[in-house]
Motif scaffolding. Sequence first.
Motif, short mmCIF file in Angstrom:
data_model
loop_
_atom_site.label_atom_id
_atom_site.label_comp_id
_atom_site.label_asym_id
_atom_site.label_seq_id
_atom_site.Cartn_x
_atom_site.Cartn_y
_atom_site.Cartn_z
N GLU A 93 6.16 29.27 70.66
CA GLU A 93 6.33 28.15 69.74
C GLU A 93 5.45 27.01 70.22
O GLU A 93 5.43 26.70 71.41
CB GLU A 93 7.78 27.67 69.71
N VAL A 130 -3.27 32.30 61.87
CA VAL A 130 -2.37 31.31 62.45
C VAL A 130 -2.04 30.27 61.39
O VAL A 130 -2.93 29.72 60.74
CB VAL A 130 -3.01 30.63 63.67
N GLN A 131 -0.77 30.00 61.21
CA GLN A 131 -0.33 29.03 60.22
C GLN A 131 0.05 27.72 60.92
O GLN A 131 0.76 27.73 61.91
CB GLN A 131 0.85 29.56 59.42
N LYS A 153 3.60 38.17 72.83
CA LYS A 153 3.59 38.57 71.42
C LYS A 153 3.69 37.31 70.56
O LYS A 153 4.23 36.29 70.98
CB LYS A 153 4.75 39.52 71.12
N GLY A 154 3.18 37.41 69.32
CA GLY A 154 3.09 36.24 68.47
C GLY A 154 4.43 35.58 68.19
O GLY A 154 4.50 34.35 68.02
N ASN A 155 5.51 36.37 68.12
CA ASN A 155 6.82 35.80 67.82
C ASN A 155 7.54 35.28 69.07
O ASN A 155 8.71 34.90 69.01
CB ASN A 155 7.70 36.81 67.10
N THR A 176 2.83 28.50 63.70
CA THR A 176 3.62 29.72 63.56
C THR A 176 2.68 30.89 63.34
O THR A 176 1.48 30.73 63.12
CB THR A 176 4.59 29.62 62.37
N ASN A 177 3.25 32.10 63.38
CA ASN A 177 2.48 33.33 63.15
C ASN A 177 1.30 33.44 64.11
O ASN A 177 0.18 33.77 63.72
CB ASN A 177 1.98 33.39 61.70
N PRO A 205 -1.04 34.97 67.19
CA PRO A 205 -1.49 36.36 67.40
C PRO A 205 -0.74 37.05 68.52
O PRO A 205 -0.28 36.42 69.48
CB PRO A 205 -2.97 36.20 67.76
N ASP A 206 -0.62 38.37 68.41
CA ASP A 206 -0.04 39.19 69.47
C ASP A 206 -1.02 39.34 70.62
O ASP A 206 -2.24 39.31 70.44
CB ASP A 206 0.30 40.59 68.95
N LYS A 223 -6.85 40.82 61.73
CA LYS A 223 -5.77 40.41 60.84
C LYS A 223 -5.03 39.16 61.27
O LYS A 223 -4.10 38.72 60.59
CB LYS A 223 -4.77 41.56 60.70
N GLU A 224 -5.41 38.57 62.41
CA GLU A 224 -4.63 37.47 62.92
C GLU A 224 -4.86 36.18 62.13
O GLU A 224 -5.98 35.70 62.00
CB GLU A 224 -4.95 37.22 64.41
#
Length: 352
Positions: free
Chosen positions: A325, A163-164, A320-322, A187-188, A190-191, A160-161
């Motif tokens: 940056e 990447v934007q 984690k993805g969040n 952004t977004n 992957p975890d 489901k990953e």
Amino acid sequence: MWGVQLSSAEPFVYSIFGLQYHHEPPTEEQTTCQKEFDDLIANHATHIDRLVQEGSAGSKVAKTFIWLGYWKTRTEYLDWWTSDAVTSFWANLSSHAGLWREIMMPSDTRTQFGTNQPKPSGLGYLGTPTSLGEKSGYWGCYRHRMSSFQDDNFTTNVDKEIVQVQHYTLQDTDHELPIIPGRQILTNLPDNVCFVIEGQDHSEITDEEKEFWFKNFDQSVERWMNDLVFAGEGSGVLDSKLCYCPESGIFRESDSDLSALNYNKKVQLFYFKDLRHLERIGRSNKGHVDLRHRFMGAYGPGGELTSGKICLWVETTVIKGNEIECEYVGCFEGTGWLALGEHEIFAVQYSD
């Protein structure tokens, strides 16, 4: 072996900034940019390793100057990053600046640090030295040093990953180099990507220890680094940077392709798909297994070099993805995380 006790009040920060030299020597514009940024970040991060990554064979980048910064807290980093001086500098970069950043703000529950010396190195600058006790010398010890390992399998979900990548065009895009003008902001992410730092400092090594090192370890270390750098996508190595500290001086004379290893202090930066892939390649590479066994025997309790002066450290952090940056301003295609589209485990969406 020593670890580090970090404060859990808020996340610590890795800040990695890189300036690509499009020419060798660098242009006056790039020399000025490097000095201005160095002045901005100096005395703000808890610790900074100033490193150089040489361009590899076939690379369009001559070399990259890297600031590897360690910050005790996210607040300290953000206070600096959002300051007027830094904001103005970053906003006014030219479209072909060649400057990039990869910023990570992970939880201390998903990181581990190990070194053979209690003196500060890497993450050791952010906390208090502590004995690793029994969590050393066996496969899986990195995972067990992370306090959240019982509640998190640290595995990337490959199904489901997405990447934007957002592209922002800057002014002054008429430039002769084959770079991507403007800003690429990712952004977004992957975890559970695993970020790894391996460092070696031979600055204080004795003559006796140096002779032992060349006889028993040097060639094996080079083969292991070479295997990691050229491991390929199937191994889960997403990116690798072999760097050195120019001011540390020369450790050896060699015409090896891995010239970074010639310096006293060298640092390797890796992104793995997840912790499982790091563990797998460590266990399956016979050269690494043998090297690890011989090193623990020589430098461990009762070994020939128990009191040796070489300083080695390794840091392993699950991101984690969040918590990450990434931004690339006027960089070559494929720089850092811009190469994600080359990996089949990620889908990449581009937007203007």
